[in-house]
Each structure stands twice: as structure tokens, then as C-alpha cells.
Design a protein around this motif. Structure first.
Motif, PDB file in Angstrom:
ATOM      1  N   SER A   1       0.801  -1.225   0.000  1.00 26.79           N
ATOM      2  CA  SER A   1       0.000   0.000   0.000  1.00 26.79           C
ATOM      3  C   SER A   1       0.836   1.278   0.000  1.00 26.79           C
ATOM      4  CB  SER A   1      -0.982   0.017   1.176  1.00 26.79           C
ATOM      5  OG  SER A   1      -1.891  -1.048   1.067  1.00 26.79           O
ATOM      6  N   TYR A   2       2.062   1.216  -0.509  1.00 28.01           N
ATOM      7  CA  TYR A   2       2.893   2.412  -0.673  1.00 28.01           C
ATOM      8  C   TYR A   2       3.429   2.489  -2.094  1.00 28.01           C
ATOM      9  CZ  TYR A   2       3.004   3.427   4.340  1.00 28.01           C
ATOM     10  OH  TYR A   2       2.638   3.755   5.622  1.00 28.01           O
TER      11      TYR A   2
ATOM     12  N   GLN B   1       7.717   7.713   0.296  1.00 30.79           N
ATOM     13  CA  GLN B   1       6.702   6.660   0.255  1.00 30.79           C
ATOM     14  C   GLN B   1       5.325   7.282   0.451  1.00 30.79           C
ATOM     15  OE1 GLN B   1       8.188   3.503   3.048  1.00 30.79           O
ATOM     16  NE2 GLN B   1       8.117   2.316   1.161  1.00 30.79           N
TER      17      GLN B   1
ATOM     18  N   TYR C   1       1.463   6.667   0.895  1.00 29.34           N
ATOM     19  CA  TYR C   1       0.482   5.660   1.311  1.00 29.34           C
ATOM     20  C   TYR C   1      -0.796   5.823   0.492  1.00 29.34           C
ATOM     21  CZ  TYR C   1      -3.056   3.340   4.147  1.00 29.34           C
ATOM     22  OH  TYR C   1      -4.096   2.541   4.563  1.00 29.34           O
ATOM     23  N   TYR C   2      -1.360   4.676   0.060  1.00 34.22           N
ATOM     24  CA  TYR C   2      -2.599   4.743  -0.713  1.00 34.22           C
ATOM     25  C   TYR C   2      -3.555   3.629  -0.321  1.00 34.22           C
ATOM     26  CZ  TYR C   2      -0.994   0.798  -3.540  1.00 34.22           C
ATOM     27  OH  TYR C   2      -0.583  -0.446  -3.943  1.00 34.22           O
TER      28      TYR C   2
ATOM     29  N   ARG D   1      -0.067   8.795   6.592  1.00 37.43           N
ATOM     30  CA  ARG D   1       0.907   7.710   6.741  1.00 37.43           C
ATOM     31  C   ARG D   1       2.041   7.778   5.735  1.00 37.43           C
ATOM     32  NH1 ARG D   1      -4.816   5.517   7.462  1.00 37.43           N
ATOM     33  NH2 ARG D   1      -4.839   7.302   6.055  1.00 37.43           N
ATOM     34  N   SER D   2       2.046   8.814   4.892  1.00 35.64           N
ATOM     35  CA  SER D   2       3.150   8.979   3.939  1.00 35.64           C
ATOM     36  C   SER D   2       4.385   9.502   4.662  1.00 35.64           C
ATOM     37  CB  SER D   2       2.738   9.927   2.807  1.00 35.64           C
ATOM     38  OG  SER D   2       1.735   9.328   1.998  1.00 35.64           O
TER      39      SER D   2
END
Length: 279
Positions: free
Chosen positions: A5-6, A14, A16-17, A65-66
Motif C-alpha cells: 500500500s505504498y 513513500q 500511502y494509498y 501515513r506517507s
């Protein structure tokens, strides 16, 4: 490159998605506002997932969360990061929906990277376009002192500032509007997940970036949505000016709706988004 999920960008950040739903369905990509995260789109993502779409959202660099990187907190890099996600997931014929700063991100992304069948339509919700700052060329904007104040509060007491700002953000300071504690807490939670440096420098990005040329360059249909009681991004200098610059635009102004109308009035906004996407 994607993993767990990155998406890793060219400078090693990085991103986050979330990528939910059938990979064969038309994608809808959501771009969040300052200083939040992809979680701000949960209601929309579940709604459109239920309508059969593939829904994608990601945390801007330094947000959520990136990676809390030091650099790249500007609209050019935001758009490049969005493109990195789109390319990594190979999203085509996508609808890009941006709220507030995310609206600016959508405008620059679509203008620069929206060719080759990647983008079908764009939606700017309570967006910062064309420019928030008052300049000689744009006298309708807000004075620099407003944004200096945001910077000062972010730098000196971000924790309390992020408790206070959701009140006007959602119109909870209006007569007869009851504050929703969970919404305020969730805004604070999302904000405090992010980097103070990214938030501080992001203020310049969302206030001083002139996106007039971005709006003019967009070839796909654009829906511009704004509440006329937006206390964060006044609609007169945003939506009413942006609609003049796009080639194929539709304008919807919502009487009495606040900046955070995607949350407070999702029951109205979501079906209107669906109607535009299906039109």
C-alpha cells in the motif's frame, strides 16, 4: 513501484494509498485537503464502492501515513506524487476529485499529466483555485496576514490549533448548528498524524500558487462545487472565478454549506458527484 500500500516516488518518498474495489471498474481518485489524509474521504469511498467503482485515495507527502520528508511541499511536487500513484496503479479513464488544497492538486495534476486517456473528468470541491492570496493581479484574494496567522498557529501550538480550526471548517460556529465531536476529533487525529513541517510549508503551497493557467489547460469536463458559507476558502474568489477559466465547466453553489460539506452534507454531495460522473 508499489508495495504494501505504498508507492515510492522518484525522490524516495513513500506515498500511502488505498485501492478498493474491482480493478476493472472505472477509477475515482480522491485528493484530500490540508492538513488531513485520505481518511477524510472514507464516506465517499464507501459510497462509490457501493456503486461499483474502483476507489483510490492517498496521503499527500508529509501527511497521514506517507513519509514525513523534509522537502517537496509545493503544488508541483504534489501533482508529481499524484502522477506517481496513478502510474503505479495504471489508472485510466479516471475521475479525479479534490477537496480544498486537493482541488489545487487535481488542477495541476490534470493540467500536466492528464493526457493519454488517464483522466475522464475532474471535480474541484471547496477548492483553493485559482489562487487564495490577494495580489495585484487578483485583488479578490485574502491578505498575506491571514496565511501568516495560520503559519504562526501551526508553528506555536499546532495541537490546539487543530482542535479550533474544525469549528469554522464545518460551520459548527453557526447558529443552530450542533458541533459533532467525532468529526472534530477525526479532523484533529488526521492532522496530528502529519508532519508539522509539511503543514507549515503547505500553507504557502495552497495560498500562493496561481493556478489560473492550470484551469485553462484542462480539457476534460470539470465540476466545481462550493458552499456559499465557506469560512475557509470564500467561494466568491474561488469557485466563481475558477468557473470562468475552465473550458468545459459546471458550477454548483450550495446555500449555507461549509468548507467541510463533503462530511456534513454527504447525503447531498455524493449523489451530485455520482450524477456528474455518470453524465
Amino acid at each position: 513501484m508499489t508495495s504494501n500500500s505504498y508507492v515510492t516516488t522518484q525522490d524516495g518518498t513513500q506515498i500511502y494509498y488505498k485501492d478498493w474495489g474491482p480493478k476493472t471498474a472505472q477509477p475515482i481518485v480522491f485528493h484530500h485537503g490540508w492538513p488531513l489524509s485520505s481518511d477524510d474521504w472514507d464516506t465517499q469511498m464507501l459510497y462509490f464502492l457501493g456503486k461499483g467503482y474502483r476507489v483510490v485515495a492517498f496521503d499527500r507527502r508529509g501527511h497521514g501515513r506517507s513519509t514525513q520528508v523534509s522537502d517537496g511541499h509545493d503544488m508541483d511536487t504534489y501533482a508529481a506524487d499524484a502522477n506517481a500513484v496513478v502510474e503505479a496503479l495504471d489508472l485510466n479513464n479516471a475521475v479525479h476529485i479534490g477537496h480544498s488544497t486537493g482541488g489545487g492538486q487535481v488542477a495541476r495534476y490534470v493540467a500536466r499529466y492528464g493526457g493519454n486517456g488517464r483522466v475522464a473528468k475532474a471535480v474541484l470541491v471547496s477548492a483553493v483555485t485559482p489562487i487564495m492570496l490577494k495580489t495585484e493581479a487578483f485583488p479578490l484574494g485574502l491578505p498575506i496576514s491571514v496565511f501568516d496567522g495560520l503559519r504562526e498557529q501551526t508553528a506555536n501550538n499546532r495541537t490546539q490549533f487543530f482542535k479550533d480550526l474544525p469549528i469554522p471548517f464545518y460551520g459548527f460556529n453557526r447558529e443552530g448548528v450542533k458541533p459533532i465531536e467525532g468529526v472534530i476529533d477525526n479532523w484533529w487525529r488526521q492532522g496530528m498524524m502529519g508532519s508539522a513541517k509539511a503543514h507549515y510549508e503547505g500553507i504557502k503551497a495552497f495560498s500562493e500558487t496561481d493556478q489560473s493557467e492550470d484551469l485553462k489547460a484542462i480539457d476534460v469536463p470539470v465540476l466545481i462545487m462550493h458552499g456559499d458559507d465557506d469560512q475557509i476558502v470564500p467561494y466568491q474568489a474561488a469557485a466563481l472565478e475558477a468557473i470562468k477559466l475552465v473550458k468545459n465547466g459546471t458550477l454548483k453553489i450550495y446555500e449555507g454549506y461549509p468548507h467541510g460539506m463533503l462530511t456534513t452534507h454527504a447525503d447531498v454531495i455524493n449523489p451530485d458527484l455520482l450524477a456528474f460522473i455518470q453524465s
